[in-house]
Design an enzyme around this catalytic site. Sequence first.
Site, PDB file in Angstrom:
ATOM      1  N   GLU A  69      60.895  29.082  11.180  1.00 56.90           N
ATOM      2  CA  GLU A  69      60.215  27.988  10.485  1.00 56.90           C
ATOM      3  C   GLU A  69      61.276  26.914  10.308  1.00 56.90           C
ATOM      4  O   GLU A  69      62.043  26.921   9.344  1.00 56.90           O
ATOM      5  CB  GLU A  69      59.659  28.422   9.123  1.00 56.90           C
ATOM      6  N   CYS A 115      58.686  21.492   3.035  1.00 58.30           N
ATOM      7  CA  CYS A 115      58.209  21.611   4.420  1.00 58.30           C
ATOM      8  C   CYS A 115      57.127  20.588   4.712  1.00 58.30           C
ATOM      9  O   CYS A 115      56.981  20.116   5.840  1.00 58.30           O
ATOM     10  CB  CYS A 115      57.687  23.027   4.663  1.00 58.30           C
TER      11      CYS A 115
END
Length: 429
Positions: free
Chosen positions: A344, A379
């Site tokens: 990620e 994020c």
Amino acid sequence: MGKIGAVFAGFADLASQWAVHTPGGTAGRVQHTGDDFVGFRRGHRDGGVAAWRFERRKMGNRGRFCRFCGLGPPGSGSCPEGTAGRDRHTGDDFGRVRAVQGKWTGSSNWSTLLDPLNGEQFIRIAEVGEKEIQPFVESLSKCPKHGLHNPFKSPERYLLYGDISTKAAHMLSLPKVSNFFTRLIQRVSPKSYQQALGEVQVTQKFLENFCGDQVRFLARLFAVPGNHLGQQSHGYRWPYGPVAIITPFNFPLEIPVLQLMGALYMGNKPILKVDSKVSIVMEQMMRLLHYCGLPVEDVDFINSDGKTMNKLLMEANPRMTLFTGSSRVAEKLAVDLKGRVKLEDAGFDWKILGPDVNEVAYVSWVCDQDAYACSGQKCSAQSVLFMHENWSSTSLLSKMKDLADRRKLEDLTVGPVLTDTIFIPSGHQ
């Protein structure tokens, strides 16, 4: 297990609110200011169940204690410089920041973290050097590829982790405990109280979701009829065995807890590395999980620099590595680990407003939250905003400006934010 003393110091804003006893009743103090510091301790038993106990009190001028050992004044000899102090009652180390093969241990390498708010010396971290990784390599190598448990091996551990999740979720639901972690997150990764509290609440809800039988149900298998009598196809959810988890600074509780518990539920043996600047949050959570029943040998916890961690991964050769962080490091790991990695990595997030204009106040609020909440270190952070010309005739930009003007460092609703020119996105990686 559970005999946990107060283990960290230096939180000036928290110090005026909380003083927590070690198991022997000795209160910890900040080395330089004499302020109280905070931590968990095991309280009295009520009906045979050990309870965590927090106490709110002011210590006044009843003496100052070393920030590392909590046993005596600085320079008294109770905690030699460069050596983690020991709880005189339990023999446990204060200031220890790594766990391997079921034991908390110190390190010969120490680094000093700077306070993100004023740049002063803040926390000392015992970081593992390249010559100290062998115990971690051996610990991972002892875990077979069929894991610590699976549908055929020690299935009762699924229920064990359901019980651990139940207890940990209950602990995080207590206002004093959630406030403790919220303020601790704020102290090392400055963000507003609501942003930090949201991280604790998401973690608590995650643990609630895997209470009782839910971990066992997570391992549900399937069966498919075959082509003829006596033939069937069965599928099992199988662990990898030894695995590694590497997490960033921006969510010091939520990301590592969710990833760690997911790995443990399925029978993996993880080594966990959290960014050293914020790892004290997860260290405290690890102690809480141990108190809630997590076997101490199930997780290895390490602080190190990137070069040392890379060497550890190459030598230990975990069967899977979960990495959350920069795309540059992600690309290197993908090559070094020959694809045995889940990523990620970083992103450049666009927000696009089309020609249909409505809910201007709400859209401006969302844009402000996405751009500046947690100082943009999320994020889902808004990196750039593109809007149709129809929005230029509305009050969107002025509302966004007014919302941004309300943010200030004093309440941590904003921290340092870098603004790039329009030419930067084309070269962004």
